[in-house]
Structures are given as C-alpha cells and as structure tokens.
Motif scaffolding. Structure first.
Motif, short mmCIF file in Angstrom:
data_model
loop_
_atom_site.label_atom_id
_atom_site.label_comp_id
_atom_site.label_asym_id
_atom_site.label_seq_id
_atom_site.Cartn_x
_atom_site.Cartn_y
_atom_site.Cartn_z
N ALA A 241 1.61 -46.29 17.05
CA ALA A 241 1.44 -47.52 17.43
C ALA A 241 2.50 -48.43 17.13
O ALA A 241 2.07 -49.48 17.75
CB ALA A 241 0.34 -47.84 16.19
N GLU B 9 -4.58 -52.89 17.05
CA GLU B 9 -3.16 -52.62 16.93
C GLU B 9 -3.62 -53.94 16.65
O GLU B 9 -3.84 -55.59 16.63
CB GLU B 9 -3.12 -53.04 18.16
N GLU C 61 1.58 -52.10 9.34
CA GLU C 61 0.65 -51.65 10.11
C GLU C 61 -0.33 -51.00 9.36
O GLU C 61 -0.03 -49.94 9.26
CB GLU C 61 1.36 -51.56 11.68
N GLU D 51 -3.05 -48.27 10.89
CA GLU D 51 -3.36 -47.82 12.27
C GLU D 51 -4.38 -46.57 12.29
O GLU D 51 -5.23 -45.53 11.47
CB GLU D 51 -2.21 -46.62 13.16
#
Length: 197
Positions: free
Chosen positions: A3, A149, A165, A167
């Motif tokens: 991702a 996202e 991030e 995911e």
C-alpha cells in the motif's frame, strides 16, 4: 509495504492543486488540497532536527511500543520501489497478523525530500498539514483511492521526513481510523527517534 508503494507512486503523479492555508495550521490544525491553487503553505520547521541518517526504521519501535501495537513480525528492507521518490530509502514493515484485526505498518526513513514537498507541490492526492508530536506533518491519501489509504509524513529535519502508513488487512478498519492509526504509530516512532538524537 504494498500500500505504501502504491500510495507514494500515485502521489508522484502531478496534478493541478496544492495545499491551501488556514489560520489553524500553525497550531496543529489542517489544510487540504484537491482544488487548483497557486498559494503555498508556510510549513513550520521542526522544533529540533532529528536526522534520519543511518537510522534503521525498524529500530524506531521499542519492545513496549511493538507490544502496544500487537506487532508479531518485523521485516527490514534497504530499498524502496524504484518508481518513487523513496528509491533506496531504508524501510520497515511491522505486521500484526496473529489475530484480527490484521494490520501492517510501513515505516520509511526518507532522506532526500522535505515534508513541505508533500504540502506545496502538486500531487494526485488529498493532503492536510497536521502536527505530530509538535513536528510538522503531511497527512495524505490518493485521490480516488478509496477508504483504505492514509499516510503520514513527519518533517524531522531539513530535506528529511519519516513516512508512516497503516495498512488494514482486515476490511473492518476504514477512513479516519486508518489515519489515526498511522498518526499514533508515527508518534511512537518520533518519540523513539528523539531518544536516539
């Protein structure tokens, strides 16, 4: 990490539009993009430079922090995807896959571009200027990318930022919860980085 690479690759596609300022920015508020604008946002400098030179992002999470996130697998990598600005940047994937909800965190030590690049350059993304632990940060997600996202880029030093991030592998985590999870992980990594610098 899939991702993260997809999101970054998408964000490097230029599109008219850059972040626009509002009066709450300096106090940790947010600004958003997506509409064409020629204005730029005054991104505050980090309170103290925290160089990412030589940092393995896997070391930015202590045993206690990994336990809080229920991480059961940590995988280091020496290079990002060749098609992104993160090429050859050290990154780390931390997985929580022993029990539901399944989550993967991607953390990249970016040493070639400032966080202001996300805020003031045109990207195919919706971008907000936020604050993480008192440090300037960009929160962004790919336009049209759906509800799974969200990435956080924390400006820790000149021409350097920490990309974090979250995911969700399980479909029951969406929207704001993903951004909040990424921000919480970024705060943990920032706390650890401050003890190393």
């Amino acid at each position: 990490m899939v991702a993260a690479v997809a999101l970054v690759a998408g964000c490097t596609v230029s599109q008219a539009g850059s972040a626009t300022s509002d009066s709450s920015t300096a106090g940790g508020g947010s600004t958003s993009t997506g509409n064409p604008s020629t204005s730029s946002v005054d991104v505050p400098p980090p309170p103290r430079d925290l160089s990412l030179d030589g940092i393995d992002p896997c070391t930015l999470f202590t045993t206690a922090q990994r336990s809080d996130l229920q991480i059961n697998e940590v995988t280091p990598d020496d290079g990002g995807d060749a098609g992104t600005i993160y090429k050859d940047m050290k990154n780390c994937t931390l997985d929580k896959d022993a029990e539901e909800p399944f989550i993967s965190y991607s953390v990249i030590a970016v040493t070639n571009v400032d966080v202001a690049w996300w805020i003031n350059e045109p990207h195919n993304a919706d971008v907000k200027l936020i604050s993480v632990g008192g440090y300037p940060a960009a929160q962004f997600h790919l336009l049209g990318g759906g509800k799974h996202e969200c990435a956080i880029a924390v400006g820790v030093a000149k021409n350097q930022h920490l990309h974090v991030e979250m995911e969700p592998i399980s479909d029951d985590i969406t929207g704001d919860a993903i951004c909040q999870g990424g921000k919480e992980a970024a705060e943990m990594a920032l706390q650890t980085l401050q003890t190393m610098r």
